[in-house]
Scaffold this active site. Structure first.
Site, PDB file in Angstrom:
ATOM      1  N   GLU A 173      86.852  33.622  -9.047  1.00 33.73           N
ATOM      2  CA  GLU A 173      88.305  33.546  -8.945  1.00 33.73           C
ATOM      3  C   GLU A 173      88.738  33.102  -7.557  1.00 33.73           C
ATOM      4  O   GLU A 173      89.671  32.315  -7.397  1.00 33.73           O
ATOM      5  CB  GLU A 173      88.928  34.902  -9.287  1.00 33.73           C
ATOM      6  CG  GLU A 173      88.926  35.240 -10.761  1.00 33.73           C
ATOM      7  CD  GLU A 173      89.832  36.413 -11.084  1.00 33.73           C
ATOM      8  OE1 GLU A 173      90.192  37.154 -10.151  1.00 33.73           O
ATOM      9  OE2 GLU A 173      90.198  36.583 -12.261  1.00 33.73           O
ATOM     10  N   ASP A 178      72.123  42.457  -8.401  1.00 31.49           N
ATOM     11  CA  ASP A 178      73.083  42.722  -7.328  1.00 31.49           C
ATOM     12  C   ASP A 178      74.416  43.255  -7.812  1.00 31.49           C
ATOM     13  O   ASP A 178      75.251  43.643  -6.993  1.00 31.49           O
ATOM     14  CB  ASP A 178      73.330  41.432  -6.531  1.00 31.49           C
ATOM     15  CG  ASP A 178      74.184  40.446  -7.321  1.00 31.49           C
ATOM     16  OD1 ASP A 178      73.897  40.257  -8.521  1.00 31.49           O
ATOM     17  OD2 ASP A 178      75.123  39.866  -6.750  1.00 31.49           O
ATOM     18  N   ARG A 221      78.366  26.413 -12.525  1.00 30.37           N
ATOM     19  CA  ARG A 221      79.020  27.418 -13.364  1.00 30.37           C
ATOM     20  C   ARG A 221      80.335  26.843 -13.875  1.00 30.37           C
ATOM     21  O   ARG A 221      81.129  26.305 -13.093  1.00 30.37           O
ATOM     22  CB  ARG A 221      79.292  28.701 -12.574  1.00 30.37           C
ATOM     23  CG  ARG A 221      78.031  29.380 -12.087  1.00 30.37           C
ATOM     24  CD  ARG A 221      78.338  30.391 -11.013  1.00 30.37           C
ATOM     25  NE  ARG A 221      79.217  31.459 -11.463  1.00 30.37           N
ATOM     26  CZ  ARG A 221      78.800  32.590 -12.030  1.00 30.37           C
ATOM     27  NH1 ARG A 221      77.510  32.794 -12.207  1.00 30.37           N
ATOM     28  NH2 ARG A 221      79.655  33.525 -12.398  1.00 30.37           N
ATOM     29  N   ASN A 244      76.705  44.886 -13.535  1.00 29.95           N
ATOM     30  CA  ASN A 244      76.131  44.549 -14.838  1.00 29.95           C
ATOM     31  C   ASN A 244      74.606  44.627 -14.842  1.00 29.95           C
ATOM     32  O   ASN A 244      73.985  44.485 -15.894  1.00 29.95           O
ATOM     33  CB  ASN A 244      76.573  43.148 -15.270  1.00 29.95           C
ATOM     34  CG  ASN A 244      76.134  42.081 -14.293  1.00 29.95           C
ATOM     35  OD1 ASN A 244      75.936  42.354 -13.115  1.00 29.95           O
ATOM     36  ND2 ASN A 244      75.962  40.874 -14.772  1.00 29.95           N
ATOM     37  N   ASP A 245      74.007  44.858 -13.670  1.00 28.76           N
ATOM     38  CA  ASP A 245      72.544  44.980 -13.591  1.00 28.76           C
ATOM     39  C   ASP A 245      72.078  46.428 -13.518  1.00 28.76           C
ATOM     40  O   ASP A 245      70.870  46.689 -13.495  1.00 28.76           O
ATOM     41  CB  ASP A 245      72.015  44.225 -12.365  1.00 28.76           C
ATOM     42  CG  ASP A 245      72.388  42.754 -12.375  1.00 28.76           C
ATOM     43  OD1 ASP A 245      72.247  42.136 -13.439  1.00 28.76           O
ATOM     44  OD2 ASP A 245      72.836  42.235 -11.332  1.00 28.76           O
ATOM     45  N   ASP A 283      68.174  39.185 -12.280  1.00 23.51           N
ATOM     46  CA  ASP A 283      69.469  38.568 -12.519  1.00 23.51           C
ATOM     47  C   ASP A 283      69.469  37.208 -11.821  1.00 23.51           C
ATOM     48  O   ASP A 283      68.612  36.933 -10.974  1.00 23.51           O
ATOM     49  CB  ASP A 283      70.558  39.491 -11.965  1.00 23.51           C
ATOM     50  CG  ASP A 283      71.945  38.889 -12.099  1.00 23.51           C
ATOM     51  OD1 ASP A 283      72.216  38.289 -13.150  1.00 23.51           O
ATOM     52  OD2 ASP A 283      72.740  39.015 -11.153  1.00 23.51           O
ATOM     53  N   LYS A 284      70.424  36.363 -12.159  1.00 20.52           N
ATOM     54  CA  LYS A 284      70.485  35.053 -11.504  1.00 20.52           C
ATOM     55  C   LYS A 284      71.557  35.015 -10.421  1.00 20.52           C
ATOM     56  O   LYS A 284      71.272  34.869  -9.243  1.00 20.52           O
ATOM     57  CB  LYS A 284      70.746  33.936 -12.516  1.00 20.52           C
ATOM     58  CG  LYS A 284      70.747  32.531 -11.888  1.00 20.52           C
ATOM     59  CD  LYS A 284      71.163  31.479 -12.865  1.00 20.52           C
ATOM     60  CE  LYS A 284      72.662  31.456 -13.067  1.00 20.52           C
ATOM     61  NZ  LYS A 284      73.410  31.025 -11.855  1.00 20.52           N
TER      62      LYS A 284
END
Length: 1138
Positions: free
Chosen positions: A530, A839, A629, A842-843, A422-423
């Site tokens: 956020e 981390d 981002r 979603n991984d 993942d990034k």
């Protein structure tokens, strides 16, 4: 695909990740609903008796432990094999060894494992007892009384005090806060330490259970594992209220910053979401252990061959001497001692051959090493201990050590060929810093750090400061103070208001300053993005100070303004945006929307302000190229009819039990359109320390790094270059397709390009160009939209063929299930080992799909850690984990398996040669106790200690020369060639051990037991010296176990021979007093090991491997010479094994 399977996972599906979340996002009918009557547990459990709140995490009880534990252990086929052997030895016809001795090895292994399992289960029982007997306040007879957790029932009303843990899943009814808000910490559930808000419905906030009867009915979905979803309705006083995830408090969470909360139990015990999610990660099996099974089968066939030879030879021997069997010494079939001759137990020629075969299996049983399994378990525990204690894997910032969560696959760390990363939060720090903003087509990028001495006077007299410092642009700061006086200032006002309001941030006032009059304002949120945006808004004077379920308060340039939150459409992976509908102080209703640029520009009204849209797109391109981002913000004002239409649809969707998620998504899509663009934000997520160096080391080690991220392509490419994943020497192939046909064409064109580059590289290499010019690496960059059409289709083969020719693959805008699909693409088509590291939640699917899963203890919670095999604090720790510990673990385990095969086979072959020379009668010169103790006591400990402590190379050398990791790719420590060489060496050593004493004592009167003791001692000395020859790093522990095992064998043999009831009584004392005995031991060692030493010397001198060269450089070269040593490694690049 199986069309009958409704839950089949499709990795290419855009909505697949949502479908996997559980029943909360699926339609449920009335028959599937659970009815819970408030404050009426009897009626709630009348139709169906719901689960009680008692939990049980233990596996066994006193009565079930023995059968269930044995059943679990006998899932290992080798254990069944040894059980059959032990049973056969109990039969009188086949009794070769004593009945007790034959059972002891298996009993020992089973007992050790059973004791370990019993201890672990006792700890679970103790934990369950403590948990079930905790106390909670439950409403009984109109007053709250303390009740044990295990006695709580569905339908009962509970009161939870501050800092207490919720005993079950409860729907919130009221809290100590007038607004009905409760702050909870879910660290025990999902690992996230930040506070989350839960809300009571306005209709139940004011009700006090002790003073008035609360009646009502909750109709909710059946228990499921989705901790992020909940669908229900509550009927109170004739009103039907919708309930969602923000209204339920889950077991294991803690109440924080709230004096008390009251709720009704809806799920108890094993039906709570926490318990339904406690199954853990799927079990994985070591690649080396799987490969070992093939060699075990070969040894089994070899065992069958030996037994068949003995049986056939015995058959021939019986046939040739069938007339002499009655009087033949050592076989005599008839007993003449008692008058009339009587037959001994003789079953005829056919059965005698069959019994001979079975007896041979019993005698040669340790050809399959039962001790190997428990040795591997102990070695892995030792290896895990040293990995956990390694300070190079310790993260000071988070104060977290390395975690070894799976003990089955330590050695797989030494064979990794593909790393899928993942990034965000893995390569980067996940510390978001607001950097730039584009507002109404103007780029604000000149920043300075705002002073923390810019307080904001709150309404109640408190002086508040944002906890985090933010860089601000002077021009934008000036405009933000102008209110709405000019058109530009109005756009800035709306943009900053969107930053402060369009989120789910919870503002908390904390006392962390020396000045008692100044309080710090801390923003708690589920997303670091956020938080960064909210702090940025506060820095520009738009400070969010209060949030409830119905309103928010924003302090705008010192003026307290209240906005009614009329509705909130949360972010989902289909829309890729979120929106909030606010009732503003000026009586208008506005929709604020933020999201990814790809989803936002599709709902922006392009008939207006096209120049602003183009300018914003240009700024986004610039921000992304800098690795920032980005998010796009839009606004829309609703008139009365539009608001009424939205409100009715929103209420209907919110109260729906059937298909609520789909209905809410439809309502959101209807209101999130025709937006006026406000601008875009740019947040920096800095690279973690040491990431570029780590990726370079992994690439040098021959490991291919693939990055799978949800960020947009430009951002991912920028991070790729800064992390050295992408280099200027690489040729980039970019695939962005919107259909299956265009995806096919793009893949085919890319394949042609990559093949041309490969041919060019080969021609350059053949002409003798430099190494740098000889390799023309290719990088593949592909987006999630293309993967939607490629994964789960015939195009997968094309993608795999292309990706296998690339040094780097970068996937952008990918969904969680697409990450798992990419891992499966490689894993299912190669024998190469894969590792996934991430981390966040979603991984998880990617981590569980890979051969080895590594979780980063990051800022996105602990879901990835809880689903992983190993966990650590930083990406850079992957280098010492793989290149050092992975290399050591693989080398040790590969050698240990081969050594165990050799150690047992040499002993069996000595027994075999003796059977051949004793008319195939299967009598053994070696005592039965020595046979049984051989694998358990005589030779077990040295191999375990060496498997834990031995190091073929130092840490410094392994880190300096990453190419040495290629030994694992080439399977140098364990392969078929080494196995057969070991078998040949074993055959020779067994012949030496057997024949030297045989010929030395040929003419003597020594008995079989005496020569058997000689063989036993010779084998033990031989296998320990064999091990000693291969040890790279000696320590006092190694010396103690090797020489101690030899001494222990002498002691054991002496004790066994000193017991009168055992065969061979006093044998060792007769044979050991002669010089010939000691001369035989010396001759056996020399004859057996000299050929091995010579072959090893010639191989290492004339054809050394990389590891041997590095070892010699370490041992014989000075530090200066070692630095100048160039290790010519074998090729490590190439297409994967199919």
């Amino acid at each position: 695909m199986d069309s009958q399977n409704p839950f089949e996972v499709r990795h290419g599906s855009r909505g697949g990740d949502i479908e996997l979340l559980g029943l909360s996002h699926k339609e449920i009918g009335d028959d599937d609903a659970r009815l819970v009557y408030l404050n009426d547990p009897v009626k709630s459990n009348e139709r169906y008796e719901f689960a009680g709140n008692s939990i049980r995490t233990s596996k066994y009880s006193v009565f079930t432990f023995l059968p269930r534990n044995l059943f679990r252990q006998f899932h290992r086929v080798a254990y069944i094999y040894f059980l059959i052997i032990a049973v056969l030895n109990q039969l009188p016809q086949l009794a070769v060894f004593g009945r007790g001795a034959s059972i002891m090895p298996l009993a020992f292994v089973l007992s050790v494992t059973a004791v370990k399992d019993a201890y672990e289960d006792w700890r679970r029982h103790r934990s369950d007892r403590v948990e079930n007997n905790r106390l909670a306040w439950v409403l009984v007879d109109d007053e709250f009384q303390q009740k044990k957790w295990k006695d709580i029932q569905v339908g009962e009303i509970l009161k939870i005090q501050a800092n207490e843990t919720f005993p079950c899943d409860i729907v919130l009814l009221s809290t100590s806060e007038p607004t009905g808000v409760a702050f909870v910490q879910t660290v025990n559930l999902d690992g996230e330490s930040n506070l989350k808000t839960r809300y009571a419905k306005q209709e139940t906030i004011s009700k006090i259970p002790e003073e008035e009867m609360i009646n009502g009915l909750i109709k909710c979905e059946r228990p499921n594992r989705n901790i992020y979803g909940f669908q229900a309705n509550m009927e109170v006083e004739g009103k039907r209220l919708s309930l969602g995830p923000s209204n339920i408090l889950l077991r294991g969470c803690e109440l924080k910053n709230t004096a008390w909360a009251i709720g009704v139990a809806v799920y108890c015990g094993r039906e709570t979401k926490a318990m339904l999610n406690s199954s853990g990660a799927p079990s994985k099996r070591s690649h080396l252990e799987t490969r070992m099974n093939f060699e075990t089968i070969i040894l089994s066939l070899f065992l069958i061959l030996l037994c068949s030879i003995v049986s056939i030879c015995a058959a021939v021997w019986l046939r040739d001497r069938k007339d002499e069997l009655d009087i033949l010494p050592f076989y005599r079939r008839k007993d003449f001692a008692h008058g009339a001759p009587q037959n001994f137990n003789y079953y005829g020629w056919g059965l005698e051959i069959f019994f001979t075969f079975l007896m041979s299996v019993i005698v040669f049983q340790i050809m399959i090493p039962i001790s190997l399994y428990i040795s591997m378990e102990l070695v892995r525990v030792g290896q895990a201990y040293f990995m956990i204690r390694d300070m190079l894997l310790y993260d000071e910032e988070s104060n977290s050590r390395f975690q070894c969560r799976s003990l089955n696959i330590n050695e797989d760390l030494g064979q990794i060929k593909y790393v899928f990363s993942d990034k965000t939060g893995t390569l980067t720090e996940n510390k978001m810093e607001f950097q730039r903003a584009s507002i109404w087509g103007v780029d604000y990028s000149g920043g300075r750090t705002i002073s923390r001495n810019d307080p904001v006077q709150a309404v109640d007299g408190k002086i508040l400061q944002p906890k985090m410092q933010v860089k601000v642009d002077p021009q934008l700061l000036e405009l933000s103070r102008c209110g709405k006086d000019t058109k530009g200032a109005k756009h800035v006002h709306d943009f900053l208001l969107a930053l402060a309001a369009c989120n789910t941030i919870v503002p908390l006032v904390v006392d962390e300053t020396s000045d008692s009059t100044v309080k710090l304002l801390e923003y708690q949120g589920e997303s670091p993005d956020e938080q960064a945006l909210a702090y940025a808004a506060a820095a520009y004077g738009f400070m969010l100070t209060e949030r409830t379920s119905g309103h928010i308060v924003i302090n705008i340039q010192g003026e307290r303004q209240r906005f009614n939150v009329l509705g909130l459409h949360e972010f989902d992976s289909d829309r890729k945006r979120m929106s909030v509908i606010l009732g503003c102080p000026d009586k208008t209703v506005k929709v604020f929307v933020k999201g990814a640029d790809t989803s936002m520009f599709s709902v922006i009204d392009r008939s207006l302000n096209m120049n602003i849209i183009h300018a914003t797109e240009a700024h986004l391109q610039t921000y992304s190229s800098m690795g920032l981002r980005t998010l796009v913000f839009g606004i829309r004002e609703l008139n009365n009819s539009e608001f009424e239409q939205w409100y009715l649809a929103f209420e209907a969707a919110s109260t729906a039990i059937i298909g609520r998620a789909a209905l809410l998504r439809k309502v959101a899509n209807n209101v999130e359109n025709s937006l006026i663009i406000l601008g875009a934000s740019a947040i920096e997520d800095k690279l973690q320390q040491g990431v570029p160096e780590a990726i370079e080391s992994l690439r040098t080690a021959g490991i291919k790094a693939w990055v799978l991220t949800g960020d947009k392509q430009e951002t991912a490419i920028s991070i790729g270059y800064s992390s050295k994943l992408l280099t200027s020497k690489m040729t980039s192939i970019i695939i962005n397709s919107n259909s299956k046909q265009s995806s096919r064409k793009s893949l085919e064109d890319a394949l042609v390009t990559s093949k041309k580059l490969t041919i060019t590289s080969e021609i350059t290499h053949n002409t003798g160009a430099s190494d740098a010019a000889a390799v023309n690496p290719v990088a593949l960059i592909i987006d999630g939209t293309s993967l939607v059409h490629i994964l789960d289709s015939e195009l997968e083969e094309l993608l795999f063929e292309l990706a296998s020719k690339c040094s780097v693959v970068l996937c952008c805008r990918v969904a969680p299930l697409q990450k798992a699909g990419i891992v499966a693409l490689v894993k299912n088509r190669t024998r190469d080992m894969t590792l996934a590291i991430g981390d966040g939640a979603n991984d998880v699917s990617m981590i569980q799909m890979a051969d080895v899963g590594v979780g980063i203890s990051g800022r996105e919670g602990q879901q990835a850690v809880m689903a992983s095999d190993f966990a650590m604090g930083q990406f850079r720790f992957l280098v010492p984990l793989l290149l050092v510990h992975g290399h050591w673990n693989y080398q040790r385990m590969g050698y240990m398996i081969l050594y165990n095969f050799y150690r047992n086979a040499v002993f069996v072959l000595v027994l075999f040669w003796y059977v051949i020379c004793t008319s195939f009668t299967l009598t053994t010169a070696i005592t039965e106790w020595s046979s049984m103790l051989y694998s358990i006591i005589y030779t077990a400990l040295p191999t375990i200690v060496v498997g834990i402590l031995d190091k073929d190379l130092s840490r410094r050398t392994l880190l300096k020369y990453p190419q040495l990791y290629g030994a694992g790719h080439r399977q140098e420590a364990y392969n078929s060639k080494l196995f057969w060489l070991t078998i040949i060496d074993t055959l020779w050593q067994s012949v030496a051990v057997f024949s030297i004493p045989l010929f030395a004592y040929w003419a003597s009167s020594i008995d079989g037991s005496s020569i058997g003791d000689l063989w036993t001692l010779a084998v033990v000395i031989l296998v320990n010296l064999h091990l000693a020859m291969d040890i790279s790093r000696w320590s006092w522990i190694t010396h103690a176990v090797i020489w101690g095992s030899i001494i222990a064998t002498f002691i054991c043999v002496t004790i066994i021979d000193a017991v009168p009831i055992f065969s061979g009584y006093w044998a060792i004392f007769h044979v050991a007093k002669t010089g010939l005995f000691w001369l035989c031991l010396l001759a056996i060692v020399l004859a057996a090991l000299i050929p091995r030493y010579v072959v090893k010397y010639l191989y290492q001198y004339y054809s050394p491997c990389d590891i041997q060269i590095a070892r010699e450089a370490e041992k014989f070269g000075s530090p200066r010479e070692l630095r100048n040593t160039r290790i010519d490694t074998n090729p490590i690049l190439g297409s994967p094994h199919r």
